[in-house]
Motif scaffolding. Structure first.
Motif, PDB file in Angstrom:
ATOM      1  N   LEU A  11     -17.020  21.674 -35.796  1.00 23.48           N
ATOM      2  CA  LEU A  11     -16.350  22.049 -34.537  1.00 23.48           C
ATOM      3  C   LEU A  11     -16.441  20.943 -33.493  1.00 23.48           C
ATOM      4  O   LEU A  11     -15.871  21.037 -32.415  1.00 23.48           O
ATOM      5  N   ALA A  12     -17.189  19.870 -33.830  1.00 27.49           N
ATOM      6  CA  ALA A  12     -17.397  18.815 -32.836  1.00 27.49           C
ATOM      7  C   ALA A  12     -16.369  17.703 -32.961  1.00 27.49           C
ATOM      8  O   ALA A  12     -16.366  16.776 -32.168  1.00 27.49           O
ATOM      9  N   ASP A  13     -15.507  17.769 -33.980  1.00 26.92           N
ATOM     10  CA  ASP A  13     -14.487  16.725 -34.106  1.00 26.92           C
ATOM     11  C   ASP A  13     -13.158  17.226 -33.548  1.00 26.92           C
ATOM     12  O   ASP A  13     -13.052  18.335 -33.034  1.00 26.92           O
ATOM     13  N   ASP A  14     -12.142  16.388 -33.637  1.00 31.20           N
ATOM     14  CA  ASP A  14     -10.861  16.762 -33.037  1.00 31.20           C
ATOM     15  C   ASP A  14      -9.849  17.169 -34.097  1.00 31.20           C
ATOM     16  O   ASP A  14      -8.643  17.129 -33.869  1.00 31.20           O
ATOM     17  N   ASP A  15     -10.333  17.510 -35.280  1.00 30.07           N
ATOM     18  CA  ASP A  15      -9.435  17.960 -36.341  1.00 30.07           C
ATOM     19  C   ASP A  15      -9.462  19.484 -36.380  1.00 30.07           C
ATOM     20  O   ASP A  15     -10.436  20.088 -36.826  1.00 30.07           O
ATOM     21  N   TRP A  16      -8.419  20.105 -35.864  1.00 26.65           N
ATOM     22  CA  TRP A  16      -8.381  21.559 -35.769  1.00 26.65           C
ATOM     23  C   TRP A  16      -7.299  22.115 -36.693  1.00 26.65           C
ATOM     24  O   TRP A  16      -6.157  21.665 -36.627  1.00 26.65           O
ATOM     25  N   LEU A  17      -7.673  23.069 -37.533  1.00 23.71           N
ATOM     26  CA  LEU A  17      -6.665  23.677 -38.410  1.00 23.71           C
ATOM     27  C   LEU A  17      -5.675  24.506 -37.594  1.00 23.71           C
ATOM     28  O   LEU A  17      -4.476  24.493 -37.844  1.00 23.71           O
ATOM     29  N   TYR A  18      -6.174  25.199 -36.610  1.00 19.00           N
ATOM     30  CA  TYR A  18      -5.336  26.127 -35.850  1.00 19.00           C
ATOM     31  C   TYR A  18      -5.144  25.671 -34.408  1.00 19.00           C
ATOM     32  O   TYR A  18      -4.926  26.466 -33.521  1.00 19.00           O
ATOM     33  N   GLY A  19      -5.298  24.399 -34.177  1.00 22.74           N
ATOM     34  CA  GLY A  19      -5.087  23.879 -32.828  1.00 22.74           C
ATOM     35  C   GLY A  19      -6.367  23.808 -32.043  1.00 22.74           C
ATOM     36  O   GLY A  19      -7.239  24.664 -32.184  1.00 22.74           O
ATOM     37  N   GLY A  20      -6.472  22.802 -31.204  1.00 22.86           N
ATOM     38  CA  GLY A  20      -7.724  22.564 -30.477  1.00 22.86           C
ATOM     39  C   GLY A  20      -7.618  22.761 -28.990  1.00 22.86           C
ATOM     40  O   GLY A  20      -8.513  22.344 -28.246  1.00 22.86           O
ATOM     41  N   THR A  21      -6.547  23.422 -28.528  1.00 24.62           N
ATOM     42  CA  THR A  21      -6.521  23.707 -27.093  1.00 24.62           C
ATOM     43  C   THR A  21      -7.440  24.885 -26.825  1.00 24.62           C
ATOM     44  O   THR A  21      -7.803  25.639 -27.740  1.00 24.62           O
ATOM     45  N   ILE A  22      -7.791  25.054 -25.566  1.00 23.72           N
ATOM     46  CA  ILE A  22      -8.723  26.121 -25.212  1.00 23.72           C
ATOM     47  C   ILE A  22      -8.172  27.499 -25.598  1.00 23.72           C
ATOM     48  O   ILE A  22      -8.910  28.373 -26.065  1.00 23.72           O
ATOM     49  N   THR A  23      -6.853  27.669 -25.463  1.00 29.31           N
ATOM     50  CA  THR A  23      -6.234  28.957 -25.829  1.00 29.31           C
ATOM     51  C   THR A  23      -6.299  29.173 -27.333  1.00 29.31           C
ATOM     52  O   THR A  23      -6.555  30.296 -27.800  1.00 29.31           O
ATOM     53  N   ASP A  24      -6.044  28.109 -28.102  1.00 30.59           N
ATOM     54  CA  ASP A  24      -6.120  28.216 -29.560  1.00 30.59           C
ATOM     55  C   ASP A  24      -7.517  28.624 -30.008  1.00 30.59           C
ATOM     56  O   ASP A  24      -7.700  29.503 -30.843  1.00 30.59           O
ATOM     57  N   ILE A  25      -8.511  27.960 -29.390  1.00 34.07           N
ATOM     58  CA  ILE A  25      -9.905  28.237 -29.782  1.00 34.07           C
ATOM     59  C   ILE A  25     -10.260  29.685 -29.446  1.00 34.07           C
ATOM     60  O   ILE A  25     -10.852  30.394 -30.247  1.00 34.07           O
ATOM     61  N   GLU A  26      -9.831  30.114 -28.259  1.00 31.93           N
ATOM     62  CA  GLU A  26     -10.111  31.484 -27.836  1.00 31.93           C
ATOM     63  C   GLU A  26      -9.481  32.468 -28.823  1.00 31.93           C
ATOM     64  O   GLU A  26     -10.108  33.452 -29.236  1.00 31.93           O
ATOM     65  N   ALA A  27      -8.217  32.178 -29.237  1.00 30.18           N
ATOM     66  CA  ALA A  27      -7.532  33.057 -30.177  1.00 30.18           C
ATOM     67  C   ALA A  27      -8.256  33.092 -31.519  1.00 30.18           C
ATOM     68  O   ALA A  27      -8.432  34.156 -32.128  1.00 30.18           O
ATOM     69  N   SER A  28      -8.735  31.919 -31.969  1.00 27.76           N
ATOM     70  CA  SER A  28      -9.439  31.861 -33.259  1.00 27.76           C
ATOM     71  C   SER A  28     -10.699  32.716 -33.233  1.00 27.76           C
ATOM     72  O   SER A  28     -11.019  33.416 -34.182  1.00 27.76           O
ATOM     73  N   ILE A  29     -11.415  32.662 -32.115  1.00 25.12           N
ATOM     74  CA  ILE A  29     -12.661  33.433 -32.019  1.00 25.12           C
ATOM     75  C   ILE A  29     -12.336  34.927 -31.941  1.00 25.12           C
ATOM     76  O   ILE A  29     -12.953  35.743 -32.625  1.00 25.12           O
ATOM     77  N   THR A  30     -11.331  35.267 -31.137  1.00 28.54           N
ATOM     78  CA  THR A  30     -11.020  36.684 -30.924  1.00 28.54           C
ATOM     79  C   THR A  30     -10.557  37.368 -32.204  1.00 28.54           C
ATOM     80  O   THR A  30     -11.098  38.400 -32.603  1.00 28.54           O
ATOM     81  N   SER A  39      -0.296  23.707 -37.307  1.00 25.23           N
ATOM     82  CA  SER A  39      -1.408  24.477 -36.734  1.00 25.23           C
ATOM     83  C   SER A  39      -1.113  25.974 -36.705  1.00 25.23           C
ATOM     84  O   SER A  39      -2.035  26.780 -36.754  1.00 25.23           O
ATOM     85  N   PHE A  40       0.180  26.371 -36.655  1.00 28.88           N
ATOM     86  CA  PHE A  40       0.434  27.817 -36.575  1.00 28.88           C
ATOM     87  C   PHE A  40       0.098  28.518 -37.874  1.00 28.88           C
ATOM     88  O   PHE A  40      -0.145  29.708 -37.901  1.00 28.88           O
TER      89      PHE A  40
END
Lengths: 282, 478
Positions: A138-157, A211-212
């Motif tokens: 989670l510390a790198d910038d390679d995000w499967l589902y996007g690395g914006t704050i909204t994307d991260i929030e959605a992934s957790i939720t 990412s979607f």
């Protein structure tokens, strides 16, 4: 000890003699000792009157002060909460992005987010978001589902569960080997098999994933299923897919949902900011 | 309590009964008698007054101002010591260790050279007791009248005297506590707070403890404190050696002692005329003619008393004088540089002073610590760069807002995240920043590359400091 007559009459001895004149005297203890002794039992009585003490048949004496340790704990917790309240009240009404933009709040959230992260995320993603075998960094910038704050929030939720079908039936070993080798080199789009096999449908024309749908970036040298023998790990993923229910050897990659009853909205916002700040938020 | 330094073979021959007989003469005051020492002028009495005046700093110091603030303020709640222009934050507390070392060794050195000088001339117990008994004498008169008054029945005069005495003792106790407290909080504000009953419970408890402590220790315990409570009194005793200069009774000259007959020393007698003045003036109630002993605080008042008597009977002064054991025995009296102990102490003192001077002149304007993130040590980014995460903790040691710039060096093509061009540090506060460094893999030659963070100030007074940390990359780079 001797039974002779008391050779020292008029003295406060106990009548016990040894070696003629060695004798036991019955002196008062020193004043400081007596004071200490009386102070002690007076203290004990007062203490047991004030505090929970004497056991009774089915209960105990509760003490005149009504003190209990759980009350003291609650009082302490309240004083901590009163310090936190001004922040927590603000967090309720703000979005994760707004919290991130506020220096003061994001500093507060980073501190409390650390605890939440340790409780909920670290088991899979590591204490510092460094990832684990089978679990993404989670510390790198390679995000499967996007690395914006909204994307991260959605992934957790809501959690995440991508699907990649296994290709063992469609591709022969030679093609899989060649695809795997070019993925490892980061030049998979130059391999004709990439388009032929239909990988392009999910991973995109540039091979950088979409990412979607959570498809991986195949060109950046960062691997979702990192292994010491990366080549055979890639081959395995191509052959058996990810979360492919029809394939028992398929990779299992599920991020559970933390929304709803598991974590409060505020906690999820805190975690989103915390993860965003681990090093790769966009 | 051994005196007359008896030869060893003699003591061997003593029978048990004789030994017990000796112990019978052994008198130690355990508080059952009140010492009413006589006051007498003299050289050492004057010296004592001068030495005592050092304590005025304790009372007046908190009212000194500097730049509109208290000149010396040990601000414990805000964790900083303000000494004139110097601010000492907890990070520089090693200076305190040197100060403690300085005073500890100073005590040892002084004791080795001149015995319990501290006890006799500077110790608060001695000084406060001296002031308390001075008040007692002013109110109740000299020792004989004091004893008489103590035994007299309670009448209006006795009650009046006792009330005045005890209330002035308590007042001194209060001022003592107040002055102590004033070193830790603003002194003028403290007066206002205390008098308007606005001060915190803690302050009132402090004042109460000090008032009661001073009243009891200097009013009642007095020399008993030195005998039975004070650890220094015991420690210092074992730091003496045969070269240590102490108030000593010249046995050879004084003995055999005897009263004057018709105003003259009896033929064959020594110079001591058993006038008992040395005992009468002793604030701890000992007889110095018994030799060096635990009760002696080496204040020299017995010397003043004896000298004045010697003057009267026309004998030379110095029957009791500051002298070492060797001097009295006519053995070699070594100069300081030939006494290893004194030289070692002096060396440590010099070390502490140099360290303090260095520390105070090199406090710096800020302190930088860089903590490298351990989990993960590094991260591979999509671009092929390696990213490391650092926590920068910067302490602004000044009392002004500082603007600083942070630069990083140690490798080529370093990209930084989290560093603004101008970063602000609040006065006397620790500020922490999270900083990410990205270095392209091709610019890394090893898995570990030293990296330097440099801080520079926008202000003139700020200095520039550097901190070396490490940049981690994948192991296969090695």
């Amino acid at each position: 000890m001797s039974d002779e007559e008391n050779k020292f009459p008029g003295e406060n001895n106990t009548g016990h003699f040894w070696d003629d004149d060695l004798r036991e005297l019955d002196n008062e203890p020193p004043a400081w000792w007596t004071i200490g002794f009386h102070a002690s039992w007076i203290f004990v009585i007062i203490y047991t009157l004030l505090y929970p003490s004497w056991p009774m048949i089915d209960t105990h004496f509760k003490g005149l002060l009504g003190w209990t340790s759980i009350d003291e704990y609650h009082k302490d917790m309240k004083s901590i909460e009163s310090v936190r309240a001004p922040y927590e009240n603000k967090l309720k009404d703000l979005s994760a992005a707004e919290i991130l933009a506020d220096d003061d709040l994001s500093r507060y959230v980073t501190a409390s987010g650390k605890v939440l992260f340790g409780d909920n995320c670290a088991a899979c993603h590591g204490a510092g978001g460094q990832g684990n075998v089978g679990f993404p960094v989670l510390a790198d910038d390679d995000w499967l589902y996007g690395g914006t704050i909204t994307d991260i929030e959605a992934s957790i939720t809501a959690g995440r569960q991508g699907i990649m079908p296994g290709n063992a039936a469609m591709l022969d070993d030679a093609k899989i080997d060649s695809l795997a080798a070019s993925i490892l080199d980061g030049k998979v789009i130059e391999n004709p098999a990439y388009t032929e096999a239909g990988c392009i449908g999910c991973h995109g024309a540039d091979g950088k994933g979409l990412s979607f749908m959570g498809s991986a970036n195949l060109t950046d040298g960062i691997f979702r299923f990192a292994a010491s023998d990366q080549l055979s790990s890639i081959k395995h993923t191509i052959k058996f897919g990810v979360n492919d229910a029809s394939n028992p050897k398929s990779r299992n990659a599920v991020m559970p949902s933390f929304g709803g009853t598991k974590l409060s909205d505020t906690d999820i916002k805190k975690l989103a900011v915390y993860v965003h700040k681990l090093g790769g938020g966009q | 309590m051994g005196f007359n330094v008896s030869k060893e073979n003699e003591s061997d021959e003593k029978t048990v009964a004789e030994l017990y007989e000796e112990a019978d003469h052994w008198h130690v005051n355990t508080g059952d008698e009140i010492i009413h020492a006589k006051r007498m002028g003299g050289k050492f009495r004057d010296l004592k007054w001068k030495a005592m005046s050092v304590w005025l700093i304790f009372f007046l110091g908190p009212y000194l101002r500097w730049d509109g603030n208290q000149a010396v303020l040990f601000d414990i709640p805000n964790r900083k010591f303000q000494i004139f222009d110097i601010t000492i934050l907890p990070q520089d507390v090693w200076l305190l260790a040197l100060i403690l070392l300085f005073f500890a060794i100073m005590l040892a050195a002084v004791t080795s050279v001149a015995g319990r000088v501290f006890c006799g001339y500077f110790c608060f117990q001695t000084i406060w007791t001296d002031i308390f008994t001075k008040i007692e004498e002013m109110l109740e008169g000299p020792p004989t009248q004091r004893r008489k008054l103590d035994n007299a029945p309670w009448d209006a005069r006795k009650i009046r005297l006792k009330v005045i005495k005890h209330s002035s003792w308590l007042a001194i106790g209060f001022i003592t506590g107040f002055s102590f407290t004033a070193w830790f909080t603003d002194s003028y504000q403290l007066w206002i707070d205390v008098l308007t009953l606005q001060a915190s419970t803690f302050i009132y408890v402090m004042l109460a403890v000090f008032t009661a402590g001073t009243y009891i220790l200097a009013g009642f315990m007095r020399e008993q404190t030195c005998f039975w409570l004070c650890p220094y009194a015991r420690i210092q005793g074992v730091m003496y050696d045969t070269q240590t200069v102490l108030p000593t009774y010249d046995i050879a000259r004084g003995e055999p002692r005897g009263k004057l007959t018709k105003g003259n020393v009896v033929e064959g007698n020594g110079d001591c005329i058993s006038c008992n003045q040395c005992v009468a003036v002793c604030p701890t109630g000992i007889d110095i003619r018994g030799g060096q002993q635990e009760g002696c605080i080496t204040c020299g008042l017995c010397i003043d008393a004896c000298d004045s008597v010697m003057d009267k009977i026309g004998k030379p002064r110095g029957l009791i004088r500051y002298a070492s054991m060797n001097e009295m025995k006519h053995l070699e009296v070594k100069p300081f540089h030939k006494r290893p102990r004194v030289m070692v102490y002096a060396g440590i003192i010099v070390f502490a002073i140099i360290g303090l001077l260095y520390g105070l002149t090199n406090l710096g304007t800020y302190d930088l610590k860089v903590i490298h993130e351990r989990q993960p040590l590094f991260v591979q980014m999509s671009s092929g760069d390696i990213q490391n995460k650092y926590e920068l903790k910067i302490l602004n040691k000044t009392d002004k807002v500082m603007n600083i710039s942070i630069s990083v060096s140690g490798a080529e093509n370093i990209t930084t995240k989290g560093i603004r061009e101008k970063m602000t540090l609040q006065p006397s506060k620790l500020t922490s920043f999270t900083v990410f460094l990205l270095i392209p893999k091709k610019n890394l030659k090893k898995s570990r590359t030293p990296i330097y963070f440099t801080i520079e100030s926008y202000q003139e007074f700020g200095d520039s400091i550097e901190y070396q940390s490490m940049f981690y990359g994948p192991k296969y780079l090695d």
